[in-house]
Design a protein around this motif. Sequence first.
Motif, mmCIF file in Angstrom:
data_model
loop_
_atom_site.group_PDB
_atom_site.id
_atom_site.type_symbol
_atom_site.label_atom_id
_atom_site.label_comp_id
_atom_site.label_asym_id
_atom_site.label_seq_id
_atom_site.Cartn_x
_atom_site.Cartn_y
_atom_site.Cartn_z
ATOM 1 N N ILE A 30 0.832 -1.212 0.000
ATOM 2 C CA ILE A 30 0.000 0.000 0.000
ATOM 3 C C ILE A 30 0.859 1.251 0.000
ATOM 4 O O ILE A 30 0.617 2.191 -0.771
ATOM 5 C CB ILE A 30 -0.951 -0.013 1.217
ATOM 6 N N ILE A 31 1.889 1.273 0.859
ATOM 7 C CA ILE A 31 2.785 2.435 0.904
ATOM 8 C C ILE A 31 3.474 2.626 -0.449
ATOM 9 O O ILE A 31 3.601 3.750 -0.952
ATOM 10 C CB ILE A 31 3.826 2.272 2.023
ATOM 11 N N GLY A 32 3.909 1.519 -1.049
ATOM 12 C CA GLY A 32 4.568 1.601 -2.352
ATOM 13 C C GLY A 32 3.644 2.115 -3.436
ATOM 14 O O GLY A 32 4.047 2.940 -4.266
ATOM 15 N N LEU A 33 2.392 1.647 -3.452
ATOM 16 C CA LEU A 33 1.433 2.110 -4.460
ATOM 17 C C LEU A 33 1.138 3.598 -4.303
ATOM 18 O O LEU A 33 1.060 4.334 -5.297
ATOM 19 C CB LEU A 33 0.132 1.311 -4.353
ATOM 20 N N VAL A 34 0.994 4.049 -3.063
ATOM 21 C CA VAL A 34 0.722 5.468 -2.824
ATOM 22 C C VAL A 34 1.910 6.315 -3.245
ATOM 23 O O VAL A 34 1.755 7.365 -3.898
ATOM 24 C CB VAL A 34 0.377 5.705 -1.344
ATOM 25 N N ALA A 35 3.116 5.869 -2.906
ATOM 26 C CA ALA A 35 4.315 6.618 -3.301
ATOM 27 C C ALA A 35 4.484 6.636 -4.811
ATOM 28 O O ALA A 35 4.889 7.651 -5.391
ATOM 29 C CB ALA A 35 5.546 6.008 -2.633
ATOM 30 N N LEU A 36 4.155 5.530 -5.456
ATOM 31 C CA LEU A 36 4.260 5.472 -6.908
ATOM 32 C C LEU A 36 3.242 6.397 -7.559
ATOM 33 O O LEU A 36 3.548 7.103 -8.530
ATOM 34 C CB LEU A 36 4.060 4.028 -7.380
ATOM 35 N N SER A 37 2.029 6.416 -7.024
ATOM 36 C CA SER A 37 0.993 7.305 -7.555
ATOM 37 C C SER A 37 1.364 8.767 -7.377
ATOM 38 O O SER A 37 0.944 9.617 -8.167
ATOM 39 C CB SER A 37 -0.353 7.028 -6.862
ATOM 40 N N ALA A 38 2.144 9.057 -6.327
ATOM 41 C CA ALA A 38 2.579 10.424 -6.073
ATOM 42 C C ALA A 38 3.780 10.821 -6.929
ATOM 43 O O ALA A 38 4.293 11.933 -6.777
ATOM 44 C CB ALA A 38 2.910 10.604 -4.597
ATOM 45 N N GLY A 39 4.224 9.925 -7.811
ATOM 46 C CA GLY A 39 5.350 10.237 -8.683
ATOM 47 C C GLY A 39 6.695 10.141 -8.003
ATOM 48 O O GLY A 39 7.613 10.924 -8.292
ATOM 49 N N LEU A 40 6.854 9.165 -7.090
ATOM 50 C CA LEU A 40 8.105 9.010 -6.349
ATOM 51 C C LEU A 40 8.683 7.604 -6.548
ATOM 52 O O LEU A 40 8.832 6.831 -5.589
ATOM 53 C CB LEU A 40 7.873 9.269 -4.859
#
Length: 396
Positions: free
Chosen positions: A73-83
């Motif tokens: 979940i943390i990875g998906l959110v960070a990826l969606s944020a362009g990180l």
Amino acid sequence: MTRWLYILLLAVPMAIVAENLHASALTVFVLASLGLIPLAGLIGISTEALAERMGHRIGGLLNATFGNAAEIIIGLVALSAGLPQIVRASLAGSIIGNTLLVLGMSMFFGGWKYREQQFSSRATGQYAAMLVLAVIGMAIPSLLATVGESTRPGDQVVSGNHLHQASIGIAIILLICYVAYIAYSIFGLHAAQDDLLINPTDELREEEEMRQLQDIEATISSQGTAAAAHKASLWTLLGIKWKTTIWFPIAALALATAITAVLSEILVGAIDPLTHQVGLNAFFVGLIILPLVGNAAEHFSAVSSATQNHMEVSMAITAGSSIQIALLVAPLLVLAGPIVGVPLDLNFSLLEVAMFALVAGLYTVISLDGLSTWLEGLLLCAFYLILAVGTFFTPG
């Protein structure tokens, strides 16, 4: 779940309030990090409770699937944020932290209590082989990007587009390997019973239930009041409902997952302001801090097992978690990249690739003699601290 994790649940509403009140990035980040720790533990115990209803094999599959839900979940959110650089660093940090920090702490506290601990070198050798192969699979794209094509005179290093395509292909292969890993370790496909990789969650769950029962009995016997007995009976009733009703764990799992997604968004949103406010570089946040947050509950289980002289369980937890990061979490995030519109490849930095090789080699060497001491654990922790200090002072 231990009491200190329940106390940390107070950080969940505090983080949401701090975000809405536009508090400092450091305050929001710390509160969100503390709140994610018990949520990861709640996801774990909810999954284990469901596993009890559905049998050993389905339960093992659930544990293997949801064991790294917080990191995904943390990875998906960070990826969606362009990180994507934060995502890669957190993947590397999870593997490095499991082998250096978590295993080191387990060996230190267990060795300090028992002086010398024994474990099956055969069982840990199986995990060591899986860990080495998984880490090699993750490192191949990085090698292709740095030295792959440049070994031939006149050729260029693999381009970004080709590297991303290669990462997707490798991610699919790693997922297939994960399916095979589950088929062998949980369903026993073409494996003798003695050859199956151990599942540490069953033993940990039984010990936790025994501790809870002892706490209830101690409360009643020591205080002896009607209020204390009522409190104990209430917890007993909730415990019975938890163990006999399937809807309790399902509701807890769904609620914990939803709140984890909310807190992950708050946490990731505070990373960029935090790097400017405090001066932390993003690489340090991804490599050191985020893995500590996502794996804290599992880390506690490994150390707790070692202090109870179950070093083999600690070895299984640390290696098994790293294997799942490499074979499940990383491939899923790579395949999710095109969906969220932010491509993610497995082009890790040279430092991360070197650390992959080092931690895999260290785990293999440690598992050879079947013995561990507090000194070995101290040196592993010291090595991790050296890495943390080095990345902390690396320019962002």
